[in-house]
Design an enzyme around this catalytic site. Sequence first.
Site, short mmCIF file in Angstrom:
data_model
loop_
_atom_site.label_atom_id
_atom_site.label_comp_id
_atom_site.label_asym_id
_atom_site.label_seq_id
_atom_site.Cartn_x
_atom_site.Cartn_y
_atom_site.Cartn_z
N ARG A 215 0.80 -1.12 -0.01
CA ARG A 215 -0.07 -0.11 -0.12
C ARG A 215 0.80 1.30 -0.18
NH1 ARG A 215 -4.00 -0.44 4.99
NH2 ARG A 215 -4.58 1.59 4.27
N CYS A 275 -0.76 6.79 8.56
CA CYS A 275 -1.19 5.38 7.95
C CYS A 275 -2.12 5.28 6.99
CB CYS A 275 -1.34 4.38 9.13
SG CYS A 275 -2.63 5.01 10.21
#
Length: 324
Positions: A215, A275
């Site tokens: 990611r 995040c």
Amino acid sequence: MLPLFILWVILLSGASAGHSRDCSRVNMAAQVQTRALVSVQWLADAVRNKLVGPKLRILDTSWYLPSTKRDTRDEFAQKHIPGASFLDIDECSDSTSPYDHMLPTPSNFSQYVGDLGIGNDTHVVVYDTSDFGAYSAPRVWWMFRAFGHGLVSVLDGGMKNWVAEGHPVTSEYSKPERQEFRATLNASWVKSFEDVMENIRTKEVQVVDTRISGRFNGTEPEPREDILPGHFPGAINIPFTSLRDDSGKLLGPEVLTKIFKDAGVDLQRPLWVTCGSGVTACHVVLAAHQLGYPGVCVYDGSWVEWFQRASPEHIISEGKVKKE
Ligand SMILES: *[C@@H]1O[C@H](CO)[C@@H](O)[C@H](O)[C@H]1NC(C)=O
Ligand SMILES: *[C@@H]1O[C@H](CO)[C@@H](O)[C@H](O)[C@H]1NC(C)=O
Ligand SMILES: *[C@@H]1O[C@H](CO)[C@@H](O)[C@H](O)[C@H]1NC(C)=O
Ligand SMILES: *[C@@H]1O[C@H](CO)[C@@H](O)[C@H](O)[C@H]1NC(C)=O
């Protein structure tokens, strides 16, 4: 039974001692600290000795990505640590924000946790039911601290280790009696989109991104369909899972120190974390705290906000790129 109780009293009173007498009560409450981690054995003793009550509250804070399709509230109803209540990160958030579970206002946080029987002299122990040993619990630990409540600990290894070590779970629940909680947010702990953008220019602060490497580098999809993967310039990738051992407990100080060092992070210098939506970033806050660096700040909007607001030049990806 007695030694544990005495230990606990020493823990609390020892932590609050040492402040000058002219401190206002507000500041004293804000400065009371406890250790960031408690062991499964410590909590099991506390539960067995019936210490759970107004002075000690346990919270199941389980929250997972929607793609996991886990109904954490229902899981709590079926099985939780005796005496625990459930804190819902999505509910205990800023309901006016377009981004995911941003910090609530101090008064809304106070209202929410007061309803769970937490007052400003309650020691709060947070856990979740993740197979990683922790997922969302460090976020709630950080939220309490950001709101001035240092009397908060993460259950090391979470429900996974509670069960593995043979401790009982229950479906019984009785709502704790409401207490008065007074939150004061230290706004300097929370970083905004503008702060991060400015930092890309000045490069003053190191920023760690805790998403999994795919990611981060753009090769694996984001959980939200409207968001492409990638990262912003200068971000350093330390996946949150790398901070835990196989059983799900936080790694020891030597290994944690090496992980930061290998990633090129200097803990003596200012550090922010990010995040997907500000949840797993808090694993790095916790790890740095354990190493004696309690000042790590969180970019609350994280990638969900960044991707929607940043221009393509501020999105680095090996995969599909954002269109202007
Ligand atoms: C909680 O904080 C409020 C205001 O900060 C204070 O008036 C109150 O005495 C505190 N309560 C406890 C139990 O420390
Ligand atoms: C605070 O809580 C009130 C009442 O639940 C709600 O109407 C309001 O939107 C909340 N404010 C924020 C910023 O979440
Ligand atoms: C807020 O946090 C910073 C960094 O930890 C600290 O230096 C400052 O004193 C805190 N402010 C208040 C009002 O507690
Ligand atoms: C990107 O992430 C994937 C998945 O972890 C990994 O296989 C790949 O090597 C990474 N690419 C780079 C350049 O780090």
